[in-house]
Design an enzyme around this catalytic site. Structure first.
Site, mmCIF file in Angstrom:
data_model
loop_
_atom_site.group_PDB
_atom_site.id
_atom_site.type_symbol
_atom_site.label_atom_id
_atom_site.label_comp_id
_atom_site.label_asym_id
_atom_site.label_seq_id
_atom_site.Cartn_x
_atom_site.Cartn_y
_atom_site.Cartn_z
ATOM 1 N N THR A 21 0.855 -1.191 0.000
ATOM 2 C CA THR A 21 0.000 0.000 0.000
ATOM 3 C C THR A 21 0.891 1.240 0.000
ATOM 4 O O THR A 21 1.975 1.253 0.582
ATOM 5 C CB THR A 21 -0.934 0.024 1.219
ATOM 6 O OG1 THR A 21 -0.184 0.214 2.421
ATOM 7 C CG2 THR A 21 -1.728 -1.269 1.320
ATOM 8 N N GLY A 22 0.419 2.280 -0.688
ATOM 9 C CA GLY A 22 1.228 3.494 -0.801
ATOM 10 C C GLY A 22 2.503 3.248 -1.580
ATOM 11 O O GLY A 22 3.569 3.783 -1.248
ATOM 12 N N ALA A 23 2.403 2.467 -2.654
ATOM 13 C CA ALA A 23 3.594 2.033 -3.383
ATOM 14 C C ALA A 23 4.147 3.089 -4.332
ATOM 15 O O ALA A 23 5.207 2.879 -4.923
ATOM 16 C CB ALA A 23 3.264 0.767 -4.175
ATOM 17 N N ASN A 24 3.472 4.209 -4.474
ATOM 18 C CA ASN A 24 3.882 5.190 -5.478
ATOM 19 C C ASN A 24 4.936 6.176 -5.000
ATOM 20 O O ASN A 24 5.495 6.927 -5.807
ATOM 21 C CB ASN A 24 2.665 5.967 -5.991
ATOM 22 C CG ASN A 24 1.968 6.739 -4.885
ATOM 23 O OD1 ASN A 24 1.314 6.120 -4.045
ATOM 24 N ND2 ASN A 24 2.097 8.058 -4.872
ATOM 25 N N SER A 25 5.249 6.195 -3.694
ATOM 26 C CA SER A 25 6.233 7.180 -3.226
ATOM 27 C C SER A 25 6.915 6.680 -1.963
ATOM 28 O O SER A 25 6.450 5.748 -1.301
ATOM 29 C CB SER A 25 5.563 8.535 -2.950
ATOM 30 O OG SER A 25 4.671 8.436 -1.845
ATOM 31 N N GLY A 26 8.023 7.334 -1.630
ATOM 32 C CA GLY A 26 8.697 7.118 -0.360
ATOM 33 C C GLY A 26 9.069 5.671 -0.098
ATOM 34 O O GLY A 26 9.631 4.966 -0.943
ATOM 35 N N TYR A 177 -1.498 11.272 15.482
ATOM 36 C CA TYR A 177 -0.554 10.461 14.713
ATOM 37 C C TYR A 177 0.072 9.380 15.595
ATOM 38 O O TYR A 177 0.128 8.201 15.216
ATOM 39 C CB TYR A 177 0.535 11.339 14.109
ATOM 40 C CG TYR A 177 1.588 10.552 13.364
ATOM 41 C CD1 TYR A 177 1.287 9.925 12.156
ATOM 42 C CD2 TYR A 177 2.881 10.408 13.873
ATOM 43 C CE1 TYR A 177 2.247 9.183 11.474
ATOM 44 C CE2 TYR A 177 3.842 9.670 13.194
ATOM 45 C CZ TYR A 177 3.517 9.069 11.993
ATOM 46 O OH TYR A 177 4.459 8.324 11.320
#
Length: 311
Positions: A21-26, A177
């Protein structure tokens, strides 16, 4: 484990399917690139298909034979989570590793599609629901499979406020957070306990954290607040103190692939104050091992998401 475990230490992953998940950045991008370079088929689960396509193109520029599938997943919408899971199970026969990586940090108070505080909703509840939906795929895949949940060193500042988990009465972006990152570990450890009680020895649940790594995560909050000063400050702090996203992704890669990983463990940098360095086992806070809180959080999460695990 050696003291210099790097992306080059990732074992052969040929034939394995990994959801990130969230594989497009960082961190997600770096994990995707390293796993793909070692033969894994990566399902890049991203909120923005446009940014996902750009990221996939960049990965292919460095790993020309990368086996990538792009799929939309909005963790702030439980309907999107269910659609993604339904699609995945229809399109794939196996799931070897689920990397619960995507996250938000220190946002002004916002709510998800279902009305949850955004950080708690995305960082914890979205991944709780996703893991529940995909657990059958993990259990039915031959050999060892893993759930890797990304936390943060800031979980040590977190407290579970069960009287006001969504920050409706009182909201502080950093407290929210820290609570969400504590929830990540309470979930990871409780999932491991439940798997063991169910006799599921081949499914491991582990936690990890990147230390202080330079990613887009630090920029999102200041952007939503419209604070140029905070955005510049975060950028300067990243340049001065943070390790690279490539280094920050190593604990994730270690937790996902290393042979000596044990269920219910927590992996992060082993250098200065666990903020930087090569990956190894870390010790999480006393609060993260509170089994009563973990059980209470699990029941709350099932109630809020409507997702039950059957274990």
């Amino acid at each position: 484990m050696t003291n210099d475990w790097t992306a080059e230490s990732v074992p052969d992953c040929t034939g394995k399917t990994v959801v990130v998940t969230g594989a497009n950045s960082g961190l997600g991008y770096e994990a995707t690139k390293a796993l793909a370079a070692n033969g894994a088929h990566i399902v890049m689960a991203v909120r923005s298909p446009d940014r996902g396509r750009d990221a996939a193109r960049d990965v292919l520029g460095e790993v020309p034979d990368a086996d990538l599938t792009l799929a939309k997943l909005d963790l702030s919408d439980l309907d999107s989570v269910e659609r993604f899971a339904d699609w995945f199970e229809a399109a794939h026969d196996e799931l070897h590793v689920l990397v619960n990586n995507a996250g938000l940090m220190a946002l002004p108070r916002r709510e998800t599609e279902q009305g949850f505080e955004m950080q708690f909703g995305v960082n914890h509840l979205g991944h709780f629901a996703l893991t529940g939906h995909l657990l059958s795929a993990l259990r039915e895949t031959d050999g060892q499979t893993r759930v890797v949940t990304q936390s943060s060193g800031l979980h040590e500042n977190g407290e579970m406020d069960f009287s006001d988990p969504m920050g409706e009465a009182s909201y502080d972006k950093w407290e929210a957070y820290a609570q969400s990152k504590l929830a990540n570990l309470l979930f990871a450890y409780e999932l491991q306990r439940r798997l063991e009680l169910a006799g599921e020895e081949d499914v491991l649940s582990v936690g990890c954290h990147p230390g202080y790594a330079a990613t887009n995560l630090q920029r999102r909050g200041p952007e939503m607040e419209g604070s140029l000063l905070r955005r510049v400050g975060m950028s300067l702090a990243n340049r001065a103190f943070a390790q690279s996203a490539e280094m920050g992704a190593l604990p994730t890669l270690y937790a996902a692939t290393a042979a000596d990983v044990e269920g219910g463990s927590y992996y992060g940098p082993t250098g200065f104050q666990h903020m930087r360095g090569y990956p190894g086992e870390n010790e999480s806070s006393e609060a993260s091992h509170d089994e009563a809180d973990a059980h209470r959080l699990w029941e709350l999460s099932e109630h809020l998401t409507g997702v039950t695990y059957g274990i």
